[in-house]
Scaffold this motif. Structure first.
Motif, short mmCIF file in Angstrom:
data_model
loop_
_atom_site.label_atom_id
_atom_site.label_comp_id
_atom_site.label_asym_id
_atom_site.label_seq_id
_atom_site.Cartn_x
_atom_site.Cartn_y
_atom_site.Cartn_z
N GLU A 97 0.99 -1.25 0.07
CA GLU A 97 -0.10 0.08 -0.13
C GLU A 97 0.79 1.32 0.00
O GLU A 97 1.95 1.18 0.43
CB GLU A 97 -1.02 0.01 1.27
CG GLU A 97 -1.87 -1.21 1.09
CD GLU A 97 -2.72 -1.28 2.45
OE1 GLU A 97 -3.88 -1.42 2.35
OE2 GLU A 97 -2.14 -1.12 3.62
N CYS A 98 0.36 2.21 -0.54
CA CYS A 98 1.10 3.64 -0.44
C CYS A 98 0.14 4.74 -0.33
O CYS A 98 -1.27 4.61 -0.31
CB CYS A 98 1.87 3.91 -2.01
SG CYS A 98 0.56 4.03 -3.30
N ALA A 99 0.71 6.02 -0.21
CA ALA A 99 -0.26 7.19 0.07
C ALA A 99 0.59 8.33 -0.80
O ALA A 99 1.87 8.33 -1.02
CB ALA A 99 0.08 7.60 1.56
N ALA A 100 -0.33 9.22 -1.29
CA ALA A 100 0.10 10.08 -2.25
C ALA A 100 -0.49 11.46 -1.79
O ALA A 100 -1.67 11.46 -1.38
CB ALA A 100 -0.30 9.85 -3.84
N PHE A 101 0.24 12.51 -1.94
CA PHE A 101 -0.31 14.04 -1.63
C PHE A 101 0.13 14.82 -2.78
O PHE A 101 1.36 14.62 -3.33
CB PHE A 101 0.44 14.38 -0.48
CG PHE A 101 -0.62 15.31 0.47
CD1 PHE A 101 -1.68 15.20 0.98
CD2 PHE A 101 0.06 16.73 0.63
CE1 PHE A 101 -2.57 16.07 1.53
CE2 PHE A 101 -0.47 17.63 1.53
CZ PHE A 101 -1.79 17.45 1.85
N TYR A 102 -0.57 15.94 -3.03
CA TYR A 102 -0.44 16.85 -4.04
C TYR A 102 -0.28 18.30 -3.97
O TYR A 102 -0.92 18.78 -2.75
CB TYR A 102 -1.66 16.49 -5.25
CG TYR A 102 -1.81 15.28 -5.29
CD1 TYR A 102 -0.88 14.55 -6.43
CD2 TYR A 102 -3.00 14.47 -4.79
CE1 TYR A 102 -1.24 13.05 -6.58
CE2 TYR A 102 -3.17 13.06 -5.00
CZ TYR A 102 -2.28 12.39 -5.84
OH TYR A 102 -2.49 10.86 -6.04
#
Length: 412
Positions: A256-261
């Motif tokens: 699993e991963c997390a992304a922010f922009y």
């Protein structure tokens, strides 16, 4: 006049078709690998004996810079030394901008950053790529799971950053030289309009996932999957939002991963958080975070089991009295991810502030020897290095979580 209007309409239609093609048509490939979880040892203080005297900031220093301006640093740790890259010249976007390289020996407590040396020029990239490059932009650098150091650089042949291309290199083992690999071919229409800013997510097999953004017209985030030989296998648009740039992606675990922009729209300053599963094959729905972003670069970092966010929050700077509309890039702060599903962050502490007209922005970070090393643009004059004590960060997070739980219990 009619011919001009018709030509204008044709160009607009062509751009819309180009963006649609890029967004929905990418190379298909089904080879994925588990995310590589960096085995960085964090000697955390025990619950019974926390170090109350451990300072949040361990050290701060300015990197030497002989140029008038410097911006957009990148950092990596290898063989008891830190290497920082940044671009410098007369100003951002000037023809004389070059990529510089500086080192810090972490074995010696009183060591200083070395005098920066030129690593790459537009002329050299032109010669290596066979394509005219008039100016250089963001460098990013990272290690893969096999300890190889990769470099990606943004180059522009015409126009501004919206017409940029991404070029791939790798370093020699001693970090002294770089070797050109290729220009990334990310769309068939001139291969324009892609920009990279944050380090890639390493995979266990030696490959990696590179996050980047499409810069022209509707701005949106993508990822590219690379194999263990550094060959690009596939690209993928990970959501359908507009005005989302410079994605930062980290592994939550091996699947699993997390992304922010970064948000490129001051009329909508909401920030968006997203998670993935199945080794980035499946991306979940976008969540609206509790953070705001005023068109500033952000960075997610994994500290053991915790995820922290380094961002310009526009707050916690005495000169602005928490007015976020007046100089967002003049305070750089650290938050922790309190809710890994909804993307809710909690303020920990402020890393640095700038005076009116100044800037502390574009963070890059690496973990090494119980320190979180952060480099960032300092007043557009040079790059600043701040090292934070990881134990102090984790102790603050633990204390804040306990206070939050006590407040919840007290409210029942």
């Amino acid at each position: 006049m009619l011919k001009i209007l018709n030509f204008y309409a044709f160009c607009c239609a062509a751009i819309i078709m180009l963006c649609s093609f890029i967004k929905h048509n990418h190379i298909k490939h089904e080879i994925y690998s588990p995310f590589f979880i960096t085995q960085t040892k964090i000697t955390q203080a025990t619950h019974n004996t926390p170090d109350k005297n451990l300072s949040f900031i361990a050290t701060q220093s300015l990197l030497p810079n002989k140029e008038l301006s410097a911006h957009a640093s990148a950092i990596v740790a290898k063989d008891s030394k830190l290497m920082t890259l940044f671009y410098a010249g007369t100003r951002e976007g000037a023809f004389d901008v070059k990529i510089y390289q500086s080192f810090l020996d972490t074995k010696t407590l009183d060591s200083k950053w070395s005098e920066p040396l030129v690593l790459l020029t537009p002329e050299r990239l032109t010669s290596l790529s066979g394509r005219y490059v008039k100016k250089l932009g963001n460098p990013i650098v990272f290690k893969d799971s096999r300890d190889r150091v990769h470099l990606f650089v943004v180059g522009v042949s015409l126009g501004g950053w919206a017409t940029s291309r991404i070029y791939q290199f790798y370093f020699s083992d001693d970090l002294a030289t770089i070797h050109y690999v290729r220009e990334l071919h990310l769309n068939p229409f001139g291969n324009y309009s892609h920009l990279v800013r944050t380090p890639a997510l390493p995979l266990e097999n030696g490959g990696f996932i590179l996050a980047f953004s499409h810069e022209m017209w509707h701005k949106f985030p993508l990822i590219a999957i690379f194999d263990e030989n550094g060959n690009m296998l596939t690209t993928k648009a990970i959501n359908h939002l507009k005005a989302q740039l410079q994605p930062s992606i980290i592994a939550l675990n091996e699947k699993e991963c997390a992304a922010f922009y970064r948000t490129n729209n001051r009329y909508n300053t909401n920030t968006y958080y997203q998670t993935c599963e199945n080794y980035a094959k499946t991306w979940h729905n976008i969540e609206t975070s509790n953070m705001k972003n005023y068109d500033s670069s952000i960075l997610l970092v994994k500290l053991g089991d915790e995820v922290v966010l380094i961002t310009n929050d526009g707050k916690h700077n005495p000169i602005w009295q928490n007015d976020t509309k007046k100089g967002d890039r003049q305070s750089l702060s650290l938050y922790y991810l309190a809710d890994k599903i909804k993307g809710q962050f909690v303020y920990i502490d402020t890393i640095d502030t700038a005076k009116k007209g100044g800037e502390v922005s574009y963070p890059a970070a690496i973990l090494d020897n119980n320190l979180l090393h952060i480099t960032y643009t300092y007043n557009r004059k040079t790059i600043k290095h701040t090292a934070l004590n990881i134990n102090a960060i984790l102790e603050k997070i633990e204390s804040m979580r306990k206070d939050s739980m006590q407040q919840i219990k007290g409210g029942k």
